[in-house]
Design an enzyme around this catalytic site. Structure first.
Site, mmCIF file in Angstrom:
data_model
loop_
_atom_site.group_PDB
_atom_site.id
_atom_site.type_symbol
_atom_site.label_atom_id
_atom_site.label_comp_id
_atom_site.label_asym_id
_atom_site.label_seq_id
_atom_site.Cartn_x
_atom_site.Cartn_y
_atom_site.Cartn_z
ATOM 1 N N GLU A 88 8.820 13.143 1.850
ATOM 2 C CA GLU A 88 7.078 12.839 2.132
ATOM 3 C C GLU A 88 7.007 12.213 3.503
ATOM 4 O O GLU A 88 6.384 12.532 4.005
ATOM 5 C CB GLU A 88 6.644 11.620 1.198
ATOM 6 C CG GLU A 88 5.694 12.071 -0.014
ATOM 7 C CD GLU A 88 7.289 12.728 -1.232
ATOM 8 O OE1 GLU A 88 8.165 12.387 -1.363
ATOM 9 O OE2 GLU A 88 6.672 12.885 -1.647
ATOM 10 N N HIS A 113 2.079 6.346 -11.194
ATOM 11 C CA HIS A 113 1.091 7.560 -10.856
ATOM 12 C C HIS A 113 -0.275 7.390 -10.711
ATOM 13 O O HIS A 113 -0.965 7.937 -10.996
ATOM 14 C CB HIS A 113 1.540 8.768 -11.981
ATOM 15 C CG HIS A 113 3.412 8.984 -11.155
ATOM 16 N ND1 HIS A 113 4.182 8.302 -11.800
ATOM 17 C CD2 HIS A 113 3.944 9.984 -10.186
ATOM 18 C CE1 HIS A 113 5.073 9.104 -11.503
ATOM 19 N NE2 HIS A 113 4.605 10.378 -10.423
#
Lengths: 370, 352
Positions: free
Chosen positions: B82, B151
């Site tokens: 990322e 998450h």
């Protein structure tokens, strides 16, 4: 009389004078001999001297408190910025970290604009909004304050080069300290995977702030750290070595083979920044030794004088001209007014109609113009 | 158009078929897909990168079909990096391309948040207006179903905090398409906070949304439902819950004005203030945590503006519970604002 001398002179007479670069995953390296024209020699000399004097002037202005905050000087490393520029085209791209004043100059900005940005005036290249670490020019993407972040950015610029299909390359610089950042390895991986025309360049000046390379890196062979990316280690104090290595690396990238890694072994005379005297983690003897044996400007000067490309007097004239240019620029940088307060809110968004930006309390509002 | 076709068919003794587009149902997923497809077609500088966006058709199938249509150059699968690929996307934007950088969820954007804030958001300002960064960061944000604490975080407040960024949060399909297109055309870094649970939900697509130039302006809220008794402000999936609550309350004679923020930054305070000045009551609803959240900002700004004097009761916030998201269903259900929580808050505010 000097001007009528042969314009071209063979500089290095044999391979024995300079050893080949250390190579990693490369069969051949850059050539060990090259041709230095008088014109180029004078140009490089002037540029290096300008960077040198500009940095020393910044040191002075900082001590006078006219420059504030961070100020990371690159005196000692002039052969890197001037040599790299000599090996690429103006249409190529370059990004570096915070020790960026030299590159800002070699990429085309004037000493005036650079010093005025350091002093935070409206005539600065970023209108006083950025300071030392945030200077931008055409095909020069700063000046980046977060160590290592510029490396994925550089790989992205290389992606754009490949996307646009124009044979341009991106020089992506970082230091020996940054070389241990994880995101650099992420960038290596993607650059190699996608064959991006990215020249990763580690400017190894032996110290990441106060930490020597031996104390920071399990492997100090920075040119090998790209693993699957071919690499070369170059004498970063010799401008012709830097130039030839850069030409070699750029040709490699332009041929579509993917990224390549260059380690430039260099040295900074100043400490990490103006708040670091630079002598707690290294000896004055070491600094002095580099100055007397490997100073990049001295090396070029000696080479030019010994090959009759220029006379000592001629180079002294250039010194005088450079000093004057720096003085004038410093005058400007000291006298130019600060940016107007009304512009505090400017440049939040690009291409947008004006809007209001909140100040320190709800009644203080600044107009924001793109 | 129907009249003309009828006339011509009469003349040529042929039948023309023309279906009115007005009754079209489009899922949020397809709306985003359409928006990206149209912008990829319109401007060859636009490209999409992220994990699984190409050959897998997108982790949540949002980019389905795009790789097949546009190929490797424009739709790029990245390794799991990322920080690296967000930085690459920002660099590409600096060099003049128009990347769409997908985070599989915004939870993973934390790995790359330095690139979003320090390399993208601040650069135009730091450069004194020299270096724009026309990039879009998009992906699902906030709670999903049973995916637990790491998450499920909502990043509206974190990204909404930063000058230099634009942050949008679509609720329905029309929002999703109009906002992604505006985000891609915007010359600034735009964070698009989608919602995984909304991807599969179909909504009616009005005719104007079916146009290739359909744009929703960034920075403008929409009044989804007119009302007189109380202003209910929300963004993303909770907008639907607010409308449900409003329907229930309507039967009891309470008419809620439901505002869909659509944009977190720059926030459309004018629409909210005008509404509060009309209804005299305010409830904010969001999925994120209460402390330093979107609702907190709205309340602070209401205090500072003309609407404060029109409040008949303190403004009230409905938010996610102040805990990391638990896994067990009963716990998860009670960690996000439910319709009953919104109704309760509205009634408390109205003192009924």
């Amino acid at each position: 009389m000097r001007k009528m001398l042969a314009a071209v002179s063979r500089v290095l007479s044999g391979a024995s004078q300079k050893p080949k670069c250390d190579l990693h995953r490369l069969e051949e390296g850059p050539p060990v001999t090259t041709v230095l024209t008088r014109e180029d020699g004078l140009k490089y000399y002037r540029m290096m001297q300008t960077v040198r004097r500009m940095e020393l002037k910044a040191d002075q202005l900082y001590k006078q408190k006219i420059i504030r905050g961070f100020c990371h000087l690159c005196d000692g490393q002039e052969a890197c910025c001037v040599g790299l520029e000599a090996g690429i085209n103006p249409t190529d791209h370059l990004i570096t970290a915070y020790r960026a004043h030299g590159f800002t100059f070699t990429r085309g900005l004037s000493v005036r604009e650079i010093l005025a940005e350091l002093t935070g005036r409206k005539g600065g290249c970023a209108k006083g909004k950025g300071g030392s670490m945030h200077m931008y020019a055409k095909n020069f993407y700063g000046g980046n304050g977060i160590v290592g972040a510029q490396v994925p950015l550089g790989a992205g610029i290389a992606l754009a080069c490949k996307y646009n299909g124009k044979d341009e390359v991106c020089l992506t610089l970082y230091g020996d300290g940054a070389a241990n950042q994880g995101q650099i390895f992420e960038a290596y991986n993607m650059a190699a995977l996608w064959k991006l025309p990215c020249i990763f360049i580690c400017e190894n000046n032996r110290y990441g702030m106060g930490t020597s390379v031996e104390r920071a890196a399990a492997s100090t062979d920075y040119y090998k750290r790209g693993d699957f990316i071919p690499g070369l280690r170059v004498d970063g104090m010799d401008i012709l070595c830097v130039r030839e290595a850069t030409r070699f690396a750029a040709a490699y990238c332009r041929s579509g083979k993917g990224p390549i890694l260059m380690e430039l072994q260099t040295y900074r005379y100043h400490g990490h920044s103006m708040s670091d005297p630079g002598v707690s983690y290294r000896t004055r003897e070491e600094i002095q030794e580099v100055r007397s044996k490997s100073d990049p400007i001295m090396l070029l000067k000696d080479r030019m004088v010994n090959s009759n490309l220029a006379s000592v007097e001629e180079l002294k004239e250039i010194d005088v001209e450079v000093r004057k240019e720096i003085e004038d620029a410093a005058q400007f940088a000291t006298a130019d007014p600060e940016p107007p307060l009304e512009e505090l809110g400017y440049h939040i968004y690009s291409s947008d109609p004006p809007f209001e930006v909140r100040g320190a309390n709800q009644w203080i509002k600044f107009k924001s113009v793109s | 158009m129907a009249a003309v076709s009828g006339l011509v068919s009469g003349l040529l003794k042929r039948r023309f078929h023309w279906t009115a587009p007005a009754a079209l149902q489009v899922t949020v997923r397809d709306a985003i897909n359409q928006g990206m497809d149209e912008e990829l077609e319109r401007d060859e500088k636009v490209f999409l990168l992220g994990e699984e966006v190409a050959q897998y058709d997108g982790a949540y199938k949002v980019s389905r079909g795009l790789w097949k249509k546009y190929g490797d150059k424009r739709i790029i699968d990245t390794p799991i990096s990322e920080m690296g690929f967000a930085g690459i996307a920002v660099g590409a934007a600096m060099a003049g391309l128009r990347p769409i950088c997908e985070f599989m969820t915004f939870n993973f954007s934390m790995q790359a948040i330095d690139q979003v804030i320090n390399s993208a958001a601040k650069t135009y300002y730091m450069s004194g207006g020299l270096q724009p960064v026309p990039i879009v960061f998009r992906g699902p944000n906030g709670a999903s179903a049973g995916v637990a604490a790491q998450h499920s975080q909502c990043f509206a407040a974190w990204y909404g905090h930063c000058p230099g960024l634009k942050v949008v949060s679509p609720w329905n399909s029309e929002d999703a398409k109009g906002l992604i297109k505006s985000a891609i055309r915007d010359n600034n870094p735009v964070v698009v906070l989608e919602n995984e649970l909304m991807y599969g939900v179909p909504f009616e697509f009005p005719p104007e949304a079916q146009s290739k130039d359909f744009l929703i302006p960034i920075g403008k809220a929409k009044i989804e439902r007119q009302g007189t008794h109380i202003t209910v402000v929300s963004h993303s999936r909770p907008v639907g819950h607010c409308l449900e609550a409003a329907a229930v309350l309507s039967k009891e004679g309470v008419e809620c004005e439901v505002i869909n923020m659509r944009t977190i930054r720059p926030m459309d305070m004018e629409t909210i203030e005008a509404s509060v000045m009309k209804t005299n009551h305010l409830v904010t609803v969001e999925g994120g945590w209460p402390q330093f959240g979107v609702g907190a900002e709205i309340c602070a700004r209401i205090m500072e503006g003309p609407a404060f004097n029109f409040l008949d009761a303190p403004a009230v916030r409905v938010t996610g519970a102040d805990v990391p998201m638990p896994y067990a269903k009963i716990l998860e259900d009670n960690s996000i604002p439910q319709v009953k929580d919104i109704i309760f808050a509205i009634k408390k505010t109205l003192n009924i």
